[in-house]
Design an enzyme around this catalytic site. Structure first.
Site, PDB file in Angstrom:
ATOM      1  N   LEU A  29      27.429   5.939  31.738  1.00 34.80           N
ATOM      2  CA  LEU A  29      28.174   7.193  31.515  1.00 34.80           C
ATOM      3  C   LEU A  29      28.618   7.845  32.809  1.00 34.80           C
ATOM      4  O   LEU A  29      29.055   8.992  32.834  1.00 34.80           O
ATOM      5  CB  LEU A  29      27.311   8.188  30.720  1.00 34.80           C
ATOM      6  N   GLY A  30      28.509   7.115  33.920  1.00 36.47           N
ATOM      7  CA  GLY A  30      28.904   7.703  35.193  1.00 36.47           C
ATOM      8  C   GLY A  30      30.383   7.558  35.468  1.00 36.47           C
ATOM      9  O   GLY A  30      31.187   7.342  34.566  1.00 36.47           O
ATOM     10  N   GLN A  31      30.738   7.658  36.751  1.00 31.71           N
ATOM     11  CA  GLN A  31      32.157   7.607  37.112  1.00 31.71           C
ATOM     12  C   GLN A  31      32.793   6.283  36.720  1.00 31.71           C
ATOM     13  O   GLN A  31      33.968   6.224  36.377  1.00 31.71           O
ATOM     14  CB  GLN A  31      32.329   7.801  38.632  1.00 31.71           C
ATOM     15  N   ILE A  48      35.091   4.776  45.363  1.00 32.64           N
ATOM     16  CA  ILE A  48      35.965   4.529  44.214  1.00 32.64           C
ATOM     17  C   ILE A  48      36.597   5.835  43.768  1.00 32.64           C
ATOM     18  O   ILE A  48      35.913   6.865  43.630  1.00 32.64           O
ATOM     19  CB  ILE A  48      35.201   3.877  43.061  1.00 32.64           C
ATOM     20  N   ASP A  76      16.686   3.609  29.322  1.00 33.28           N
ATOM     21  CA  ASP A  76      16.188   4.095  30.611  1.00 33.28           C
ATOM     22  C   ASP A  76      15.799   2.881  31.439  1.00 33.28           C
ATOM     23  O   ASP A  76      14.931   2.103  31.033  1.00 33.28           O
ATOM     24  CB  ASP A  76      14.968   4.997  30.383  1.00 33.28           C
ATOM     25  N   TYR A 105      19.774   5.475  49.534  1.00 32.02           N
ATOM     26  CA  TYR A 105      20.803   4.782  48.740  1.00 32.02           C
ATOM     27  C   TYR A 105      21.156   3.437  49.380  1.00 32.02           C
ATOM     28  O   TYR A 105      21.102   2.387  48.729  1.00 32.02           O
ATOM     29  CB  TYR A 105      22.035   5.668  48.666  1.00 32.02           C
ATOM     30  N   ILE A 112      20.956   7.374  29.877  1.00 33.48           N
ATOM     31  CA  ILE A 112      19.865   8.266  29.435  1.00 33.48           C
ATOM     32  C   ILE A 112      20.426   9.634  29.070  1.00 33.48           C
ATOM     33  O   ILE A 112      19.661  10.555  28.775  1.00 33.48           O
ATOM     34  CB  ILE A 112      18.790   8.423  30.539  1.00 33.48           C
TER      35      ILE A 112
HETATM   36  N1  LIG Z   1      31.507   5.481  42.460  1.00 32.04           N
HETATM   37  C1  LIG Z   1      31.573   4.886  43.641  1.00 32.04           C
HETATM   38  O1  LIG Z   1      32.372   5.269  44.507  1.00 32.04           O
HETATM   39  C2  LIG Z   1      30.689   3.723  43.940  1.00 32.04           C
HETATM   40  C3  LIG Z   1      29.695   3.306  43.043  1.00 32.04           C
HETATM   41  N2  LIG Z   1      28.893   2.245  43.378  1.00 32.04           N
HETATM   42  C4  LIG Z   1      27.838   1.809  42.461  1.00 32.04           C
HETATM   43  O2  LIG Z   1      28.338   1.631  41.151  1.00 32.04           O
HETATM   44  C5  LIG Z   1      27.349   2.035  40.194  1.00 32.04           C
HETATM   45  C6  LIG Z   1      27.950   3.064  39.236  1.00 32.04           C
HETATM   46  O3  LIG Z   1      28.394   4.115  40.057  1.00 32.04           O
HETATM   47  P1  LIG Z   1      28.887   5.502  39.399  1.00 32.04           P
HETATM   48  O4  LIG Z   1      29.344   5.284  38.001  1.00 32.04           O
HETATM   49  O5  LIG Z   1      29.806   6.121  40.392  1.00 32.04           O
HETATM   50  O6  LIG Z   1      27.510   6.293  39.406  1.00 32.04           O
HETATM   51  P2  LIG Z   1      27.204   7.707  38.717  1.00 32.04           P
HETATM   52  O7  LIG Z   1      26.229   8.395  39.591  1.00 32.04           O
HETATM   53  O8  LIG Z   1      28.484   8.379  38.360  1.00 32.04           O
HETATM   54  O9  LIG Z   1      26.500   7.257  37.357  1.00 32.04           O
HETATM   55  C7  LIG Z   1      25.231   6.686  37.384  1.00 32.04           C
HETATM   56  C8  LIG Z   1      24.690   6.751  35.978  1.00 32.04           C
HETATM   57  O10 LIG Z   1      23.335   6.288  35.990  1.00 32.04           O
HETATM   58  C9  LIG Z   1      22.629   7.017  35.012  1.00 32.04           C
HETATM   59  N3  LIG Z   1      21.185   6.982  35.248  1.00 32.04           N
HETATM   60  C10 LIG Z   1      20.462   7.734  36.104  1.00 32.04           C
HETATM   61  N4  LIG Z   1      19.160   7.448  35.975  1.00 32.04           N
HETATM   62  C11 LIG Z   1      19.055   6.501  35.001  1.00 32.04           C
HETATM   63  C12 LIG Z   1      17.978   5.815  34.404  1.00 32.04           C
HETATM   64  N5  LIG Z   1      16.713   6.060  34.761  1.00 32.04           N
HETATM   65  N6  LIG Z   1      18.251   4.900  33.436  1.00 32.04           N
HETATM   66  C13 LIG Z   1      19.528   4.667  33.050  1.00 32.04           C
HETATM   67  N7  LIG Z   1      20.596   5.292  33.570  1.00 32.04           N
HETATM   68  C14 LIG Z   1      20.345   6.203  34.528  1.00 32.04           C
HETATM   69  C15 LIG Z   1      23.173   8.440  35.115  1.00 32.04           C
HETATM   70  O11 LIG Z   1      22.943   9.157  33.916  1.00 32.04           O
HETATM   71  C16 LIG Z   1      24.657   8.171  35.383  1.00 32.04           C
HETATM   72  O12 LIG Z   1      25.409   8.226  34.189  1.00 32.04           O
HETATM   73  C17 LIG Z   1      26.155   2.572  40.998  1.00 32.04           C
HETATM   74  O13 LIG Z   1      25.162   1.560  41.086  1.00 32.04           O
HETATM   75  C18 LIG Z   1      26.736   2.851  42.372  1.00 32.04           C
HETATM   76  O14 LIG Z   1      25.780   2.658  43.408  1.00 32.04           O
HETATM   77  C19 LIG Z   1      28.995   1.593  44.577  1.00 32.04           C
HETATM   78  C20 LIG Z   1      29.936   2.005  45.490  1.00 32.04           C
HETATM   79  C21 LIG Z   1      30.879   3.038  45.225  1.00 32.04           C
HETATM   80  C1  LIG Z   2      30.670   4.770  48.440  1.00 28.41           C
HETATM   81  C2  LIG Z   2      29.554   5.024  47.504  1.00 28.41           C
HETATM   82  O1  LIG Z   2      28.692   4.177  47.343  1.00 28.41           O
HETATM   83  C3  LIG Z   2      29.472   6.309  46.767  1.00 28.41           C
HETATM   84  N1  LIG Z   2      30.780   6.788  46.335  1.00 28.41           N
HETATM   85  C4  LIG Z   2      28.871   7.360  47.699  1.00 28.41           C
HETATM   86  O2  LIG Z   2      29.648   7.991  48.405  1.00 28.41           O
HETATM   87  O3  LIG Z   2      27.641   7.485  47.704  1.00 28.41           O
END
Ligand SMILES: NC(=O)C1=CN([C@@H]2O[C@H](COP(=O)(O)OP(=O)(O)OC[C@H]3O[C@@H](n4cnc5c(N)ncnc54)[C@H](O)[C@@H]3O)[C@@H](O)[C@H]2O)C=CC1
Ligand SMILES: CC(=O)[C@H](N)C(=O)O
EC number: 1.1.1.103
Length: 390
Positions: free
Chosen positions: A81-83, A242, A123, A212, A106
């Site tokens: 449900l994240g970005q 992203i 979770d 991180y 979660i």
């Molecule tokens: N958005 C970006 O710019 C980048 C993202 N990533 C990686 O891509 C993946 C997804 O990133 P985003 O969607 O941006 O992250 P986000 O922070 O937007 O979403 C992460 C999701 O993980 C969930 N979460 C937290 N604790 C949890 C748990 N215990 N069990 C299950 N879910 C849980 C949260 O509810 C949230 O919906 C991450 O692993 C991130 O490190 C890597 C580089 C860049």
């Molecule tokens: C580049 C990433 O992994 C993320 N958007 C962050 O800024 O933490």
């Protein structure tokens, strides 16, 4: 995760051969493997009855018409449900059928997500529940997106360590136990101040200074160890920052490059929390999700590595603002530097070398800076016009 039960011979052998795929319509070798997994007669009669009941649930119907049956495919993952996760699920549902993709997190999903296809609570810290989900749904692929990103991780190190490291260990063990194909994203944040920054190659010193980054280097190394030691089909891309229009960032250092578009169209003003000269690798979400699918669908023999940099562009806030000004002449940017985010950004790559991804599995980005800005402003602009009309 994607689950599917087919109507053909498989259904007549319910409980022995139904295919449940974690990430889309699997065929061929993955299908045979899934059958093998299930044919092991895993678990008690009760669990098989439960599995059959689950498979009879409305979600498990493989769309033989319309759905592409590519061997292997992607789907939304843990932390969906994240970005990024919702976009990935939408991409996969278009390609493999709505009911064949299970989204998990979660948090409670918003209405439009809840009604877009199957959603379950999961979770990443609940190892037993992860195993149940994989077995009951005959999962064969997982995308593991759960994480705390850079800035929020520094604000809560214990939670970041639990989710990003203990959660990783859980999904690695479940994946190895059930022979899953596993995608885990890494990041530009997996490098640190002693890494070459301009450009940063795939293989170089990695001593990141955030929990991180440390957790993501750990994920890369553990995933590759499980691949070499247990044959786990682990695949990993280091994503740049992203940028997306229809989803909010999760608390990272690159978030400014998402917020600027919203503010530029809503008020014409933006306060940037990084210095004007801070150069970082960035990518539009459509390129990110396509890259993720492409590496997951790539034949294993094409992969000389299991962890790849992928890149599209690099820019500074100043360069981004100049591009926005071409569309919003009245736009004004000011700077109020966040010392935590600035210190993180100063330790990260400025440019990313992704030549191995381009050579091995044909990676190619579509969006450069002009295309990104046009796309993002069009989205927000139409959003504003609709709001004004209402
Ligand atoms: N958005 C970006 O710019 C980048 C993202 N990533 C990686 O891509 C993946 C997804 O990133 P985003 O969607 O941006 O992250 P986000 O922070 O937007 O979403 C992460 C999701 O993980 C969930 N979460 C937290 N604790 C949890 C748990 N215990 N069990 C299950 N879910 C849980 C949260 O509810 C949230 O919906 C991450 O692993 C991130 O490190 C890597 C580089 C860049
Ligand atoms: C580049 C990433 O992994 C993320 N958007 C962050 O800024 O933490």
């Amino acid at each position: 995760r994607v689950r599917s039960g087919t109507r053909c011979g498989w259904r007549r052998e319910a409980g022995k051969g139904d295919v449940t795929v974690a990430t889309g319509a699997l065929r061929g070798e993955s299908l045979r493997r899934a059958r093998g997994l299930v044919r092991g007669g895993a678990g008690s009669g009760g669990e098989r009855i439960k599995a059959r009941r689950l498979l009879r649930a409305p979600v498990c119907r493989l769309r033989s018409h319309g759905a592409r049956s590519l061997p292997g495919s992607g789907a939304a993952a843990e932390g969906g449900l994240g970005q990024l996760g919702v976009g990935l699920a939408n991409l996969l549902r278009k390609r493999f059928g709505k009911d064949n993709v299970i989204l998990s997190d979660i948090r409670k999903p918003p209405d439009h997500v809840f009604h877009s296809g199957p959603f379950i609570y999961s979770d990443i810290l609940d190892y037993k529940n992860l195993r149940e989900i994989v077995v009951n749904n005959r999962i064969t692929w997982v995308f593991h997106y759960s994480a705390l990103l850079s800035a929020v991780g520094e604000a809560n190190v214990p939670l970041a360590r639990a989710v990003n490291i203990t959660g990783l260990h859980n999904i690695l063990d479940v994946a190895a136990e059930h022979n899953l194909r596993l995608f885990i994203p890494s990041t530009i944040g997996a490098f640190g101040p002693t890494s070459p920054r301009n450009p940063t190659p795939d293989l170089c010193i990695q001593r990141p200074r955030t929990i991180y980054g440390v957790s993501k280097v750990h994920a890369e190394l553990m995933g590759e160890y499980y691949h070499h030691r247990y044959g786990l089909d682990f695949r990993c891309l280091r994503y740049p920052g992203i940028i997306s229009a229809d989803s909010q960032p999760g608390g990272g250092t690159t978030d400014y490059a998402v917020q600027i578009f919203h503010d530029a169209t809503k008020s014409g003003k933006f306060e940037c929390n990084l210095k004007a000269s801070t150069r970082l690798p960035m990518m539009y979400i459509d390129d990110c999700l396509r890259a993720t699918l492409e590496v997951m669908e790539a034949p294993a023999e094409r992969l000389s590595m299991r962890t790849y940099n992928v890149n599209a562009m690099s820019f500074t806030p100043e360069e981004l603002a100049q591009e926005v000004l071409k569309h919003v002449p009245e736009f004004q940017i000011t700077y109020h530097v966040d010392p935590v985010r600035q210190a993180i950004a100063d330790s990260w790559p400025m440019n990313f070398d992704d030549s191995n991804a381009r050579k091995d599995w044909g990676w190619k980005h579509d969006f450069d800076l002009p295309e990104l800005v046009t796309t993002m402003l069009n989205f927000h602009g139409s959003d504003t016009r609709v709001a004004q009309a209402n």
